[in-house]
Design a protein around this motif. Structure first.
Motif, mmCIF file in Angstrom:
data_model
loop_
_atom_site.group_PDB
_atom_site.id
_atom_site.type_symbol
_atom_site.label_atom_id
_atom_site.label_comp_id
_atom_site.label_asym_id
_atom_site.label_seq_id
_atom_site.Cartn_x
_atom_site.Cartn_y
_atom_site.Cartn_z
ATOM 1 N N SER A 1 -1.546 -28.676 -9.558
ATOM 2 C CA SER A 1 -2.088 -27.395 -9.873
ATOM 3 C C SER A 1 -2.639 -27.029 -8.575
ATOM 4 C CB SER A 1 -3.139 -27.467 -10.947
ATOM 5 O OG SER A 1 -2.363 -27.582 -12.162
ATOM 6 N N PHE A 2 -2.092 -27.281 -7.276
ATOM 7 C CA PHE A 2 -2.810 -26.999 -6.078
ATOM 8 C C PHE A 2 -1.766 -25.522 -5.659
ATOM 9 C CE2 PHE A 2 -3.949 -31.464 -4.699
ATOM 10 C CZ PHE A 2 -4.879 -31.190 -5.499
ATOM 11 N N SER A 3 -2.499 -24.874 -4.752
ATOM 12 C CA SER A 3 -1.770 -23.940 -4.079
ATOM 13 C C SER A 3 -0.656 -24.410 -3.190
ATOM 14 C CB SER A 3 -2.746 -22.806 -3.309
ATOM 15 O OG SER A 3 -3.333 -23.317 -2.086
ATOM 16 N N ARG A 4 0.356 -23.545 -3.025
ATOM 17 C CA ARG A 4 1.399 -23.960 -2.111
ATOM 18 C C ARG A 4 0.943 -24.254 -0.703
ATOM 19 N NH1 ARG A 4 4.915 -25.328 1.112
ATOM 20 N NH2 ARG A 4 7.209 -25.161 0.442
ATOM 21 N N SER A 5 -0.075 -23.507 -0.098
ATOM 22 C CA SER A 5 -0.645 -23.359 1.261
ATOM 23 C C SER A 5 -1.507 -24.894 1.639
ATOM 24 C CB SER A 5 -1.484 -22.450 1.506
ATOM 25 O OG SER A 5 -2.671 -22.248 0.689
ATOM 26 N N ASN A 6 -2.130 -25.313 0.284
ATOM 27 C CA ASN A 6 -2.982 -26.493 0.305
ATOM 28 C C ASN A 6 -2.191 -27.753 0.441
ATOM 29 O OD1 ASN A 6 -5.279 -25.209 0.385
ATOM 30 N ND2 ASN A 6 -5.849 -25.419 -1.860
ATOM 31 N N VAL A 7 -0.867 -27.425 -0.133
ATOM 32 C CA VAL A 7 0.084 -28.674 -0.158
ATOM 33 C C VAL A 7 0.616 -28.789 1.123
ATOM 34 C CG1 VAL A 7 2.186 -29.652 -1.147
ATOM 35 C CG2 VAL A 7 0.458 -28.568 -2.511
ATOM 36 N N SER A 8 1.055 -27.664 1.736
ATOM 37 C CA SER A 8 1.566 -27.935 3.011
ATOM 38 C C SER A 8 0.537 -28.389 4.234
ATOM 39 C CB SER A 8 1.958 -26.485 3.536
ATOM 40 O OG SER A 8 3.096 -25.858 2.516
ATOM 41 N N MET A 9 -0.538 -28.042 3.977
ATOM 42 C CA MET A 9 -1.562 -28.504 4.784
ATOM 43 C C MET A 9 -1.772 -30.100 4.474
ATOM 44 S SD MET A 9 -4.449 -25.581 5.642
ATOM 45 C CE MET A 9 -4.836 -25.408 3.901
ATOM 46 N N GLY A 10 -1.944 -30.459 3.502
ATOM 47 C CA GLY A 10 -2.020 -31.804 3.078
ATOM 48 C C GLY A 10 -0.884 -32.723 3.673
ATOM 49 N N LEU A 11 0.385 -32.193 3.465
ATOM 50 C CA LEU A 11 1.503 -32.811 3.886
ATOM 51 C C LEU A 11 1.344 -33.013 5.534
ATOM 52 C CD1 LEU A 11 4.280 -31.495 1.458
ATOM 53 C CD2 LEU A 11 3.511 -33.804 1.063
ATOM 54 N N LYS A 12 1.078 -32.108 6.025
ATOM 55 C CA LYS A 12 0.992 -31.935 7.493
ATOM 56 C C LYS A 12 0.010 -33.059 8.069
ATOM 57 C CE LYS A 12 2.457 -27.464 8.770
ATOM 58 N NZ LYS A 12 2.031 -25.989 9.090
ATOM 59 N N GLU A 13 -1.033 -33.315 7.183
ATOM 60 C CA GLU A 13 -2.138 -34.190 7.543
ATOM 61 C C GLU A 13 -1.638 -35.661 7.210
ATOM 62 O OE1 GLU A 13 -5.987 -35.783 8.510
ATOM 63 O OE2 GLU A 13 -4.954 -33.990 8.861
ATOM 64 N N LEU A 14 -0.735 -35.903 6.132
ATOM 65 C CA LEU A 14 -0.209 -37.195 5.686
ATOM 66 C C LEU A 14 0.770 -37.562 6.996
ATOM 67 C CD1 LEU A 14 0.069 -36.862 1.991
ATOM 68 C CD2 LEU A 14 -1.537 -38.439 3.241
ATOM 69 N N GLN A 15 1.547 -36.693 7.237
ATOM 70 C CA GLN A 15 2.607 -36.618 8.300
ATOM 71 C C GLN A 15 1.930 -37.368 9.707
ATOM 72 O OE1 GLN A 15 4.925 -32.989 7.728
ATOM 73 N NE2 GLN A 15 6.642 -34.433 7.961
ATOM 74 N N SER A 16 0.854 -36.804 10.008
ATOM 75 C CA SER A 16 0.217 -37.127 11.100
ATOM 76 C C SER A 16 -0.416 -38.403 11.096
ATOM 77 C CB SER A 16 -1.029 -36.242 11.490
ATOM 78 O OG SER A 16 -2.300 -36.186 10.596
ATOM 79 N N GLU B 1 -3.879 -48.677 12.016
ATOM 80 C CA GLU B 1 -3.441 -48.065 13.322
ATOM 81 C C GLU B 1 -3.941 -46.917 13.344
ATOM 82 O OE1 GLU B 1 -2.237 -47.484 17.029
ATOM 83 O OE2 GLU B 1 -2.059 -49.268 16.015
ATOM 84 N N GLU B 2 -3.815 -45.926 12.583
ATOM 85 C CA GLU B 2 -4.362 -44.304 12.558
ATOM 86 C C GLU B 2 -5.872 -44.401 12.870
ATOM 87 O OE1 GLU B 2 -3.131 -41.633 13.337
ATOM 88 O OE2 GLU B 2 -1.370 -42.527 13.782
ATOM 89 N N ARG B 3 -6.586 -45.285 11.750
ATOM 90 C CA ARG B 3 -8.104 -45.512 11.799
ATOM 91 C C ARG B 3 -8.542 -46.040 13.379
ATOM 92 N NH1 ARG B 3 -11.069 -45.696 7.016
ATOM 93 N NH2 ARG B 3 -12.812 -45.462 8.495
ATOM 94 N N ARG B 4 -7.769 -46.966 13.679
ATOM 95 C CA ARG B 4 -8.165 -47.281 15.398
ATOM 96 C C ARG B 4 -8.170 -46.400 16.288
ATOM 97 N NH1 ARG B 4 -5.181 -51.868 18.583
ATOM 98 N NH2 ARG B 4 -3.336 -50.600 18.570
ATOM 99 N N ARG B 5 -6.959 -45.347 16.029
ATOM 100 C CA ARG B 5 -6.616 -44.433 16.936
ATOM 101 C C ARG B 5 -7.715 -43.064 17.108
ATOM 102 N NH1 ARG B 5 -4.121 -39.422 17.317
ATOM 103 N NH2 ARG B 5 -3.639 -39.530 15.116
ATOM 104 N N ARG B 6 -8.053 -43.136 15.670
ATOM 105 C CA ARG B 6 -8.970 -41.804 15.699
ATOM 106 C C ARG B 6 -10.648 -42.185 15.888
ATOM 107 N NH1 ARG B 6 -6.797 -37.779 11.525
ATOM 108 N NH2 ARG B 6 -4.397 -38.210 11.409
ATOM 109 N N GLU B 7 -10.875 -43.395 15.536
ATOM 110 C CA GLU B 7 -12.314 -44.123 15.492
ATOM 111 C C GLU B 7 -12.711 -44.928 16.507
ATOM 112 O OE1 GLU B 7 -13.187 -45.144 11.400
ATOM 113 O OE2 GLU B 7 -11.996 -43.340 10.687
#
Length: 214
Positions: free
Chosen positions: A59-74, A106-112
């Motif tokens: 029950s999310f908006s399509r735009s929120n899903v798109s942004m969430g998927l981009k974040e998960l891909q990163s 790996e991502e936690r290390r790169r970001r933090e």
């Protein structure tokens, strides 16, 4: 033209509980609630899902899903797939749980971790102008050395195969016992070398003794 209706099966209570929990935990791991729930849905899904199916299930908006998927891909926590004769994009998490675990680390290390190491390197290159800065710099050096050691250990872990990594983690306290044995052997070897050095020092020098003979 009206959008094509999305037919998705309702989430079971078990899946809902898992997804809600991941959403609550997401903020503690550096991601927001929406991203956490999207990932949890993909993780428990028996097949790859497209954005419309995700939006309908949560029950999310399509735009929120798109942004969430981009974040998960990163974060490299989802993979993009295509199906024959279907223009839509589908998503699924890595199949191996160890790949997910290592991607998170790996991502936690790169970001933090890496930004912290960079700041500490710059701070340690400065010449302290007073006693307070010298004391502060020493504390920073201790922090830098610990983080650098942990980072090197993580690089070694990243190169291990999933089977080896699982075996290492299952060893638990046996690893400490193995380290203790190694330290004991090393200490014994060092002690033996010291005793040999003392023995050599105590033996008379034949050449020197010959000089003293009449």
């Amino acid at each position: 033209m009206s959008p094509t209706p999305v037919d998705v099966a309702p989430l079971t209570p078990l899946a809902q509980r898992f997804i809600m929990h991941f959403g609550e935990m997401g903020s503690r791991w550096g991601i927001n609630r929406t991203v956490g729930q999207i990932y949890a849905l993909l993780y428990v899904s028996a097949r790859p899902l497209n954005a419309d199916e995700i939006a309908e299930s949560l029950s999310f908006s399509r735009s929120n899903v798109s942004m969430g998927l981009k974040e998960l891909q990163s974060w490299r926590l989802v993979k993009l797939l295509h199906k024959p004769n279907d223009r839509r994009e589908y998503f699924e998490p890595p199949k191996d749980i160890w790949d997910i675990f290592k991607a998170l680390l790996e991502e936690r290390r790169r970001r933090e971790i890496e930004p912290t190491l960079s700041m500490l390197r710059d701070a340690l290159l400065e010449t302290p102008s007073n006693e307070a800065d010298r004391a502060a710099q020493q504390r920073m050096r201790e922090m830098y050395e610990l983080i650098e050691l942990s980072s090197s250990w993580f690089d070694d872990v990243q190169r291990l195969s999933p089977d080896t990594l699982a075996s290492l983690m299952k060893m638990g306290s046996k690893v400490k016992k193995l380290i203790d044995v190694g330290e004991s052997v090393r200490d014994t070897f060092r002690f033996g070398r010291r005793e040999d050095d003392k023995s050599d020092a105590a033996q008379p020098d034949d050449n020197a003794a010959g000089k003293d003979r009449p």
